[in-house]
Each structure stands twice: as structure tokens, then as C-alpha cells.
Scaffold this motif. Sequence first.
Motif, PDB file in Angstrom:
ATOM      1  N   TYR A  16     -10.044  -0.109  -4.437  1.00  0.00           N
ATOM      2  CA  TYR A  16      -8.675   0.376  -4.613  1.00  0.00           C
ATOM      3  C   TYR A  16      -7.683  -0.514  -3.855  1.00  0.00           C
ATOM      4  N   MET A  17      -7.948  -0.756  -2.583  1.00  0.00           N
ATOM      5  CA  MET A  17      -7.034  -1.543  -1.762  1.00  0.00           C
ATOM      6  C   MET A  17      -6.923  -2.978  -2.276  1.00  0.00           C
ATOM      7  N   SER A  18      -8.047  -3.554  -2.713  1.00  0.00           N
ATOM      8  CA  SER A  18      -8.029  -4.925  -3.214  1.00  0.00           C
ATOM      9  C   SER A  18      -7.142  -5.029  -4.452  1.00  0.00           C
ATOM     10  N   GLU A  19      -7.225  -4.027  -5.313  1.00  0.00           N
ATOM     11  CA  GLU A  19      -6.399  -4.047  -6.520  1.00  0.00           C
ATOM     12  C   GLU A  19      -4.920  -3.947  -6.159  1.00  0.00           C
ATOM     13  N   VAL A  33       0.835  -1.201   0.000  1.00  0.00           N
ATOM     14  CA  VAL A  33       0.000   0.000   0.000  1.00  0.00           C
ATOM     15  C   VAL A  33       0.870   1.252   0.000  1.00  0.00           C
ATOM     16  N   ARG A  34       1.886   1.271   0.852  1.00  0.00           N
ATOM     17  CA  ARG A  34       2.757   2.444   0.917  1.00  0.00           C
ATOM     18  C   ARG A  34       3.510   2.659  -0.394  1.00  0.00           C
ATOM     19  N   ASP A  35       3.960   1.572  -1.011  1.00  0.00           N
ATOM     20  CA  ASP A  35       4.665   1.705  -2.290  1.00  0.00           C
ATOM     21  C   ASP A  35       3.743   2.294  -3.350  1.00  0.00           C
ATOM     22  N   PRO A  63      -4.895   8.174  -6.859  1.00  0.00           N
ATOM     23  CA  PRO A  63      -6.093   7.310  -6.770  1.00  0.00           C
ATOM     24  C   PRO A  63      -6.721   7.285  -5.381  1.00  0.00           C
ATOM     25  N   ILE A  64      -5.904   7.113  -4.346  1.00  0.00           N
ATOM     26  CA  ILE A  64      -6.488   7.057  -3.003  1.00  0.00           C
ATOM     27  C   ILE A  64      -6.933   8.442  -2.548  1.00  0.00           C
ATOM     28  N   LYS A  65      -6.230   9.473  -2.954  1.00  0.00           N
ATOM     29  CA  LYS A  65      -6.646  10.824  -2.583  1.00  0.00           C
ATOM     30  C   LYS A  65      -7.982  11.174  -3.221  1.00  0.00           C
ATOM     31  N   LYS A  66      -8.189  10.734  -4.445  1.00  0.00           N
ATOM     32  CA  LYS A  66      -9.461  10.994  -5.116  1.00  0.00           C
ATOM     33  C   LYS A  66     -10.615  10.371  -4.338  1.00  0.00           C
ATOM     34  N   ILE A  67     -10.384   9.175  -3.779  1.00  0.00           N
ATOM     35  CA  ILE A  67     -11.416   8.473  -3.022  1.00  0.00           C
ATOM     36  C   ILE A  67     -11.706   9.175  -1.700  1.00  0.00           C
ATOM     37  N   ILE A  68     -10.661   9.437  -0.921  1.00  0.00           N
ATOM     38  CA  ILE A  68     -10.881   9.975   0.421  1.00  0.00           C
ATOM     39  C   ILE A  68     -11.234  11.462   0.409  1.00  0.00           C
TER      40      ILE A  68
END
Length: 231
Positions: free
Chosen positions: A219-222, A132-134, A142-147
Motif C-alpha cells: 500500500y505505502m509503496s503504491e 501518505v496523509r493526502d 485501504p489502509i484501514k482495511k490492512i491495519i
Amino acid sequence: MAKKTTGGIGIQKSSFDFLGALKKHNNREWFNEHKDDYLRELKQIEIFADALLEDLSAHDVIETASGKQSLFRIYRDTRFSADKTPYKTHWSGSFKRATSSRRGGYYFHIEQGNSFIGGGFWGPSADDLKKVRDDISFDPSPIKKIINSKLFKSTFGSLEGEQLKKIPRGYDAAHEAADLLRHKQYLLIRRFTDEEVLSPQFRKEAGKAFAAMRPFFDYMSEVLSSDANGL
């Protein structure tokens, strides 16, 4: 497969009241005297958990087979705790997403003054954390768009979970997503007042909170089911 339930199922006031009485009399003698009350309220919580499972199964694939199987025991493990009270003063349960590609889980917690619907990754392994960190380090968009989405903010406010005080070794301390790289847990939490929990709308609102987790879970699953090359 979840049992078919009706739309009006929710948390009963008697189930809430039992928790309040247990908090005042958290000892084995009182509990044994009121075991029938406990079993009756437990059955109501099982029915509610079955309803949540039905709602979840409408938009996700859940490994947990029934509401009953989702529930955590009310008995506390006091072996390594300074608090020796024998019983939890909340109802709770979790639902595991099915198959290795669907990562994460859903959780509900019913307690006077502290009820919430939750989900995410409570204790990710070191390998999962690195993946996840990498990914965040490479491209946090991608994660910023979600949160930062309107749905996420209106439902959960912000991403929660324990964080390191400093950015982990191997990552840029000045990274634009340093706050996300410090996370050791990735949790989504929607809190409810006692009044909201006892409302006829609670199951609907809980289901909406669970459904709002899906972009984050996808996102996390991918990320967690892909290799370093994104395959």
C-alpha cells in the motif's frame, strides 16, 4: 543474493549472555579483554541475519546484499549523548527493499527484555508524509482495511510510531482517520520475550512477522511511487 542456510538457525544463548555481561561491564577495558568473545558471537548473529535475508528474499526483493551488511555497529556514537557508555547492549540489523517503487525497510533487534521484529517508515521525508496523509485524507479505507485485518492485529496489534498532538495543518480535525493523519512515523512491531527469542521457532516466527508486513508495504509503496493523480 542471500547465501543458502539451514532451517534451524536461530539466536544462540551465548549471544544473549554476552549482551548481559556487556550491560554489566560497559567499558572499553572489559570489551577489549573479551574481544574474541564478541567476534565469535557477532559471527553467530551474521549467520542469523543471513537466514533472515534468505527468508525475506523468498517473498520480496532486498537490496541489502548479505546478513553481515545488514548489521549495525555495536559501538555507540556518544558525541551528543548524556549516556557515555561506549557500546550498545543489543544486536540489530536492517534490510532495505530494492528499487524506488519498493519503499520501506525491515529491522530486527535482539536485546534481553526488549527484542522485536520491526518494519515500516522510521523517518519519512516531508514530501512522503504529505503523500501518505493526502491519500489517507482522500480515502482511508485501504489502509484501514490492512491495519484492521485479523493478520495485522494478531501480529502487530496496532500501527505504531511517533504522532503529532494535533492533526497537521491543512487537514480536517474531525476526519474519521485523524489518528492516522497525526502519524510522523509508520511502524510495525512484533515483540518477543527472551524465551521466544531463544526458541528454535524464533527464526520462523520472525519470518512470519516480516511476511505479514507486505500488505502494508505494498500500500505505502503504491502511494509513495504515484503522483497526485495516482499514476
